[in-house]
Design a protein around this motif. Structure first.
Motif, PDB file in Angstrom:
ATOM      1  N   ASP A  68       0.841  -1.194   0.000  1.00 23.77           N
ATOM      2  CA  ASP A  68       0.000   0.000   0.000  1.00 23.77           C
ATOM      3  C   ASP A  68       0.878   1.247   0.000  1.00 23.77           C
ATOM      4  OD1 ASP A  68      -2.320   1.458   0.112  1.00 23.77           O
ATOM      5  OD2 ASP A  68      -3.008   0.643   2.027  1.00 23.77           O
ATOM      6  N   ASP A  69       0.326   2.357  -0.469  1.00 23.35           N
ATOM      7  CA  ASP A  69       0.995   3.669  -0.390  1.00 23.35           C
ATOM      8  C   ASP A  69       2.404   3.636  -0.984  1.00 23.35           C
ATOM      9  OD1 ASP A  69      -1.298   4.325   0.985  1.00 23.35           O
ATOM     10  OD2 ASP A  69      -0.372   4.156   2.964  1.00 23.35           O
ATOM     11  N   PHE A  70       2.571   2.926  -2.078  1.00 22.03           N
ATOM     12  CA  PHE A  70       3.906   2.760  -2.651  1.00 22.03           C
ATOM     13  C   PHE A  70       4.512   4.102  -3.040  1.00 22.03           C
ATOM     14  CE2 PHE A  70       7.035   1.850  -5.980  1.00 22.03           C
ATOM     15  CZ  PHE A  70       7.768   0.847  -5.366  1.00 22.03           C
ATOM     16  N   ILE A 126      -0.137   2.491  -5.989  1.00 24.74           N
ATOM     17  CA  ILE A 126       0.597   3.751  -6.150  1.00 24.74           C
ATOM     18  C   ILE A 126      -0.082   4.827  -5.309  1.00 24.74           C
ATOM     19  CG2 ILE A 126       1.443   5.471  -7.805  1.00 24.74           C
ATOM     20  CD1 ILE A 126       0.994   3.287  -9.997  1.00 24.74           C
ATOM     21  N   ASP A 127       0.674   5.475  -4.448  1.00 25.59           N
ATOM     22  CA  ASP A 127       0.082   6.410  -3.491  1.00 25.59           C
ATOM     23  C   ASP A 127      -0.615   7.579  -4.170  1.00 25.59           C
ATOM     24  OD1 ASP A 127      -0.175   6.962  -0.559  1.00 25.59           O
ATOM     25  OD2 ASP A 127       0.646   8.880  -1.251  1.00 25.59           O
ATOM     26  N   ARG A 128      -1.677   8.014  -3.516  1.00 21.36           N
ATOM     27  CA  ARG A 128      -2.499   9.117  -3.996  1.00 21.36           C
ATOM     28  C   ARG A 128      -1.702  10.393  -4.252  1.00 21.36           C
ATOM     29  NH1 ARG A 128      -6.291   9.984   0.377  1.00 21.36           N
ATOM     30  NH2 ARG A 128      -5.336  11.948   0.942  1.00 21.36           N
ATOM     31  N   ALA A 138      -3.806   2.294  -8.951  1.00 24.15           N
ATOM     32  CA  ALA A 138      -3.610   3.698  -8.596  1.00 24.15           C
ATOM     33  C   ALA A 138      -4.673   4.112  -7.582  1.00 24.15           C
ATOM     34  CB  ALA A 138      -3.685   4.578  -9.831  1.00 24.15           C
ATOM     35  N   GLU A 139      -4.246   4.738  -6.497  1.00 24.14           N
ATOM     36  CA  GLU A 139      -5.150   5.209  -5.437  1.00 24.14           C
ATOM     37  C   GLU A 139      -5.549   6.655  -5.671  1.00 24.14           C
ATOM     38  OE1 GLU A 139      -3.653   3.418  -1.230  1.00 24.14           O
ATOM     39  OE2 GLU A 139      -2.768   5.313  -1.838  1.00 24.14           O
ATOM     40  N   GLY A 140      -6.718   7.027  -5.239  1.00 22.41           N
ATOM     41  CA  GLY A 140      -7.097   8.444  -5.208  1.00 22.41           C
ATOM     42  C   GLY A 140      -7.313   9.067  -6.574  1.00 22.41           C
TER      43      GLY A 140
HETATM   44 MG    MG Z   1      -2.661   6.073   0.718  1.00 19.39          MG
END
Ligand code: MG
Ligand code: C2E
Ligand code: MG
Ligand code: MG
Length: 278
Positions: A176-178, A198-200, A232-234
């Motif tokens: 998470d949050d790479f 991939i972090d936001r 991809a996050e966010g």
């Molecule tokens: Mg995150």
């Protein structure tokens, strides 16, 4: 005089610490009670396939509805639960609850659950995951466990062994949050992750900041060459989505596709659409 002042300052700090301690202890007690009373809940945010734009899974996210203060964000109470160790029973409940909910969805739709590094100090973690699967009847391949880089920072050897034991159950492991840690690439060497999120912070600047754009491009390329799925996050805009699709990112999650909701099953039976070629 100096002595008197010093005493006064010491007294001032003591009083400040006391009140800080009290409010913290009250918050801890509140969280304890909230958990016991059932005021903690899960919300589920859809994860969408880039090519199909269909739901491929959901991420379970903890929610605390405080009777007086209203919604308290996880960024406030998860650290508190970690410091007090309460994250161990809460985390076990999250696993059972999320697996039970996901067992109501159509077969390929997956559930992602966040694991705190503190849960890795619990020797019962693997058994807890095994039980959540057994109780719900959820097929292990439909459960994804999300860990952050910090899991590989502390007690690295033991945690890597636990990650292998978890994956031996048949579940998938996602990082998470790479990109937010300072040594992300070396962690990919320590454990063969199935997925990178991939972090936001990078996704939000896609197409605006050339550095973030280049980093996202590089991570997707890295995933492709290592055989690791990239998510991809966010994702909040069509422009961000277009960039991700062009680069070959496989899955997306963000307000553009849906906010976390209480019970996806209530919206209607969850089916997985067949992938369509883009
Ligand atoms: Mg995150
Ligand atoms: P995370 O695992 O990286 O979860 C993604 C966070 O991004 C969630 O915040 C989600 O609501 C938010 N998000 C998703 N799409 C968008 C978007 O398009 N725009 C914006 N601005 N935000 C978006 P949330 O629910 O506040 O959770 C924050 C963090 O708390 C999570 O980050 C995770 O680290 C932790 N957390 C949540 N639930 C659990 C849990 O059950 N166990 C543990 N250990 N940690 C949890
Ligand atoms: Mg997560
Ligand atoms: Mg994340």
């Amino acid at each position: 005089r100096a002595k008197a002042d010093g005493g006064c300052i010491a007294h001032y700090f003591e009083a400040a610490m006391d009140s800080w301690d009290r409010s913290r202890r009250r918050r801890e007690a509140d969280l304890h009670e909230a958990f016991a009373r059932g005021d903690l809940a899960l919300a589920y945010q859809p994860v969408v396939g880039v090519r199909s734009r269909a739901i491929v899974g959901f991420e379970a996210l903890l929610r605390w509805h405080h009777p007086v203060e209203g919604a308290i964000p996880p960024s406030e109470f998860v650290p508190l639960a970690e410091e007090t160790g309460l994250i161990v029973p809460i985390g076990a409940w999250v696993l059972r609850q999320a697996c039970a909910e996901a067992s109501l969805w159509a077969d390929p739709v997956r559930i992602a659950v966040n694991l705190s590094p503190v849960q890795f100090r619990d020797p019962g973690l693997v058994a807890t995951v095994r039980e959540a699967l057994a109780l719900s009847g959820l097929a292990p391949h439909r459960l994804e466990l999300e860990v952050t880089e910090s899991v590989l920072l502390a007690a690295s050897e033991a945690n890597v062994a636990t990650l292998h034991a978890l994956r031996d159950l048949g579940v998938r492991i996602a990082m998470d949050d790479f990109g937010t840690g300072y040594c992300s690439l070396s962690y990919l060497q320590k454990f063969p992750f199935d997925k990178i999120k991939i972090d936001r912070s990078f996704v939000s600047r896609l197409g605006e900041d050339p550095h973030s754009t280049a980093i996202v491009q590089a991570v997707i390329g890295l995933g492709a060459s290592l055989g690791i799925v990239t998510v991809a996050e966010g994702v909040e805009t069509e422009v961000q989505f277009a960039h991700l699709r062009a680069e070959g990112c496989e899955e997306v999650q963000g307000y553009l596709f849906g906010r976390p909701i209480p019970a996806p099953q209530a919206v209607g039976p969850i089916r997985r659409e067949p992938d369509v070629a883009a």
